[in-house]
Design a protein around this motif. Structure first.
Motif, PDB file in Angstrom:
ATOM      1  N   GLU A  24      19.031  43.801  25.784  1.00 33.52           N
ATOM      2  CA  GLU A  24      19.683  42.501  25.931  1.00 33.52           C
ATOM      3  C   GLU A  24      18.756  41.510  26.629  1.00 33.52           C
ATOM      4  O   GLU A  24      18.643  40.353  26.206  1.00 33.52           O
ATOM      5  CB  GLU A  24      20.983  42.642  26.726  1.00 33.52           C
ATOM      6  N   LEU A  25      18.111  41.960  27.694  1.00 30.59           N
ATOM      7  CA  LEU A  25      17.196  41.079  28.418  1.00 30.59           C
ATOM      8  C   LEU A  25      16.005  40.686  27.555  1.00 30.59           C
ATOM      9  O   LEU A  25      15.531  39.549  27.606  1.00 30.59           O
ATOM     10  CB  LEU A  25      16.727  41.752  29.706  1.00 30.59           C
ATOM     11  N   SER A  26      15.544  41.619  26.751  1.00 32.69           N
ATOM     12  CA  SER A  26      14.425  41.330  25.856  1.00 32.69           C
ATOM     13  C   SER A  26      14.823  40.282  24.826  1.00 32.69           C
ATOM     14  O   SER A  26      14.065  39.346  24.544  1.00 32.69           O
ATOM     15  CB  SER A  26      13.976  42.619  25.163  1.00 32.69           C
ATOM     16  N   THR A  27      16.024  40.407  24.273  1.00 32.19           N
ATOM     17  CA  THR A  27      16.529  39.423  23.307  1.00 32.19           C
ATOM     18  C   THR A  27      16.668  38.058  23.967  1.00 32.19           C
ATOM     19  O   THR A  27      16.253  37.039  23.407  1.00 32.19           O
ATOM     20  CB  THR A  27      17.888  39.883  22.742  1.00 32.19           C
ATOM     21  N   GLU A  28      17.244  38.040  25.160  1.00 28.46           N
ATOM     22  CA  GLU A  28      17.393  36.777  25.886  1.00 28.46           C
ATOM     23  C   GLU A  28      16.026  36.166  26.201  1.00 28.46           C
ATOM     24  O   GLU A  28      15.838  34.959  26.080  1.00 28.46           O
ATOM     25  CB  GLU A  28      18.167  37.020  27.182  1.00 28.46           C
ATOM     26  N   LYS A  85      11.541  30.828  22.722  1.00 30.78           N
ATOM     27  CA  LYS A  85      11.696  29.892  21.598  1.00 30.78           C
ATOM     28  C   LYS A  85      12.154  28.528  22.104  1.00 30.78           C
ATOM     29  O   LYS A  85      11.638  27.494  21.679  1.00 30.78           O
ATOM     30  CB  LYS A  85      12.705  30.444  20.583  1.00 30.78           C
ATOM     31  N   GLU A  86      13.135  28.519  22.991  1.00 29.72           N
ATOM     32  CA  GLU A  86      13.616  27.256  23.551  1.00 29.72           C
ATOM     33  C   GLU A  86      12.506  26.544  24.308  1.00 29.72           C
ATOM     34  O   GLU A  86      12.367  25.319  24.220  1.00 29.72           O
ATOM     35  CB  GLU A  86      14.803  27.512  24.484  1.00 29.72           C
TER      36      GLU A  86
END
Length: 155
Positions: A95-99, A105-106
């Protein structure tokens, strides 16, 4: 059981070699070599095994004295709990990796936006310093036409 390698196999019981090696803090291949008798575990590791499994060091080293059978060892069932905890930590890591990827990207998008805005500000500053585009070009100063005097020669 006359060999320490036999007692190590006995201690592992039905637990997989990998999970038991993880439990005692060594690589699976290292534990395999201990069980096969290819190498002897260091004294520090044997002490840790005795503490974790609550067994007699005399029994582990010499095969003498009281021993605790693996099915009654209180710490072995905790391996399952540790696996569950490890799975939960792995889920959290994902989850942290995805975030983290989303934030990268942002961040890239915001950097591009800032660069565009900086270019716009630069263009506005240049435009403010330049003369207006609709003004007529400056004219040359008006001067009187040259005067031609007739040539008079005295005779």
């Amino acid at each position: 059981m006359t060999k320490i390698s036999e007692r190590l196999i006995y201690l592992r019981g039905k637990e997989s070699r990998r999970s038991f090696a993880d439990f005692v803090g060594v690589k699976e291949s290292t534990w395999r070599n201990y069980e096969k008798g290819n190498t002897q575990p260091p004294a520090e590791l044997l002490g840790e095994i005795c503490k974790k499994l609550r067994i007699s060091p005399l029994w582990l080293l010499m095969g003498e004295g009281e021993k605790t059978p693996p099915e009654h060892l209180p710490l072995l069932p905790n391996l399952s709990e540790e696996k569950i905890r490890l799975a939960a930590l792995e889920d959290e890591r994902r989850e942290l990796s995805t975030e983290n990827r989303q934030l990268w990207k942002e961040n890239a998008s915001l950097r591009e936006r800032v660069a565009r805005l900086e270019e716009q500000v630069k263009a506005l500053r240049i435009a403010a310093a330049a003369p207006p585009m609709d003004a007529s070009p400056p004219t040359a100063p008006v001067s009187a036409p040259p005067v031609h005097l007739p040539n008079h020669t005295s005779r």
